[in-house]
Design an enzyme around this catalytic site. Structure first.
Site, PDB file in Angstrom:
ATOM      1  N   PRO A 160       0.819  -1.217   0.000  1.00 40.93           N
ATOM      2  CA  PRO A 160       0.000   0.000   0.000  1.00 40.93           C
ATOM      3  C   PRO A 160       0.857   1.274   0.000  1.00 40.93           C
ATOM      4  O   PRO A 160       1.619   1.523   0.930  1.00 40.93           O
ATOM      5  CB  PRO A 160      -0.803  -0.106   1.294  1.00 40.93           C
ATOM      6  CG  PRO A 160      -0.686  -1.512   1.730  1.00 40.93           C
ATOM      7  CD  PRO A 160       0.633  -2.002   1.206  1.00 40.93           C
ATOM      8  N   GLU A 161       0.743   2.034  -1.077  1.00 41.69           N
ATOM      9  CA  GLU A 161       1.355   3.357  -1.156  1.00 41.69           C
ATOM     10  C   GLU A 161       0.208   4.358  -1.311  1.00 41.69           C
ATOM     11  O   GLU A 161      -0.942   4.007  -1.081  1.00 41.69           O
ATOM     12  CB  GLU A 161       2.333   3.402  -2.336  1.00 41.69           C
ATOM     13  CG  GLU A 161       3.396   2.302  -2.258  1.00 41.69           C
ATOM     14  CD  GLU A 161       4.379   2.331  -3.414  1.00 41.69           C
ATOM     15  OE1 GLU A 161       4.597   3.403  -3.996  1.00 41.69           O
ATOM     16  OE2 GLU A 161       4.920   1.258  -3.758  1.00 41.69           O
TER      17      GLU A 161
END
Length: 284
Positions: free
Chosen positions: A2-3
């Site tokens: 997750p960015e």
DNA sequence: GTGATAACCTGGGTGC
DNA sequence: TGCACCCAGGTTATCA
């Protein structure tokens, strides 16, 4: 992993479903999620309070409850938020029940994710300002700002992009994609990036992140959206994880090297290696 | 002050 | 087939 785009995807899904709802029950099954505070310290104050909004800063998801209480959720590497997931969902670390009968789970196999409570806008701002630099979608994200930040830095540009205190929200995937789009080698010293390259890189970061959001994130391994669905940005990667394929631009080989301690993908024809850069190849 | 590295953590892949 | 080992990576702490 997750960015920014993955967190933004989840935020956009949470907002219409949970804003206006009230938390009525919770269970934290892994005390590590809120360390060094106890789960009760972090979550109990939210019970009975209406949700006012969901926001994002960098990779942090911010649950805003009544009376300026903010729950900061960081997914780290393998965290996911799932809405109405089946009972018995593996690796559930925290479980929230709402007044409309629906529920939300924080699921995280590797247990790196965190939950943190902050009271008041000023406390929230201080917490985030101490950890995060400029937002890529803000007016302050300019080539000139980046150039000033990097002045004199001998760190590789890849490390510069990953440093959350400089730019908020970029992780390994989007750093590789932005550097390829701007034709800059990941090992170029940040302080030696030219003004013209900063212009290209600034736009490339925005383009890569926007494409990631449009694709509802990248699901290489663990990321799932609120409904458990995969994102599709991994199908549109130009360089990341494409070491077995030829470069989409020139057909040349894509190498996997070590940069900023991370597996990094580069086409050294499109992204010329700076003189003196020491390459550490990676085989896996 | 800056940059590099280790530690946290666990599932999955690889090699024997 | 089963076991041991390595790797992935976001953030923080520590070291040089």
């Amino acid at each position: 992993m997750p960015e920014l785009p993955e967190v933004e995807t989840v935020r956009r899904q949470l907002e219409p479903r949970l804003v206006g709802r009230t938390l009525v029950a919770y269970a934290v099954r892994d005390a590590r999620w809120t360390e060094p505070r106890s789960p009760n310290e972090v979550v109990a104050p939210l019970v009975g309070r209406r949700i006012e909004g969901f926001h994002r800063r960098g990779k942090y998801l911010i649950w805003e409850a009544e009376d300026e209480l903010f729950l900061l959720i960081h997914l780290r590497m393998t965290g996911n938020l799932l809405y109405d997931a089946p009972e018995g969902t593996l690796y559930t670390r925290a479980h929230f029940g709402f007044d409309d009968g629906h529920d939300l789970r924080f699921v995280d196999p590797r247990r790196f994710g965190t939950g943190w409570l902050l009271a008041g806008q000023s406390e929230l701002d201080a917490y985030l300002d101490a950890r995060l630099g400029v937002e890529p979608f803000s007016d302050g994200f300019t080539a000139e700002h980046l150039r000033r930040l990097a002045r004199g830095s001998r760190a590789p540009i890849k490390a510069f992009l990953l440093d959350q205190k400089r730019i908020a929200g970029i992780g390994n995937i989007y750093a590789d994609e932005a550097l390829f789009r701007s034709r800059i080698h990941p090992l170029r010293q940040a302080g030696r990036v030219t003004t013209a390259q900063w212009e290209l890189l600034r736009d490339a970061v925005v383009d890569a992140l926007s494409a990631g959001i449009d694709a509802r994130g990248a699901s290489i391994d663990d990321f799932r959206d609120l409904d458990g669905a995969r994102g599709s940005f991994q199908d549109r990667f130009l360089i990341h994880r494409r070491a077995d394929d030829g470069c989409l631009e020139c057909g040349g080989p894509i190498r996997k090297i070590l940069a900023a301690g991370r597996g990094t993908y580069v086409c050294e024809h499109c992204q010329p290696r700076p003189r003196g850069a020491r390459i550490v190849p990676m085989t896996r």
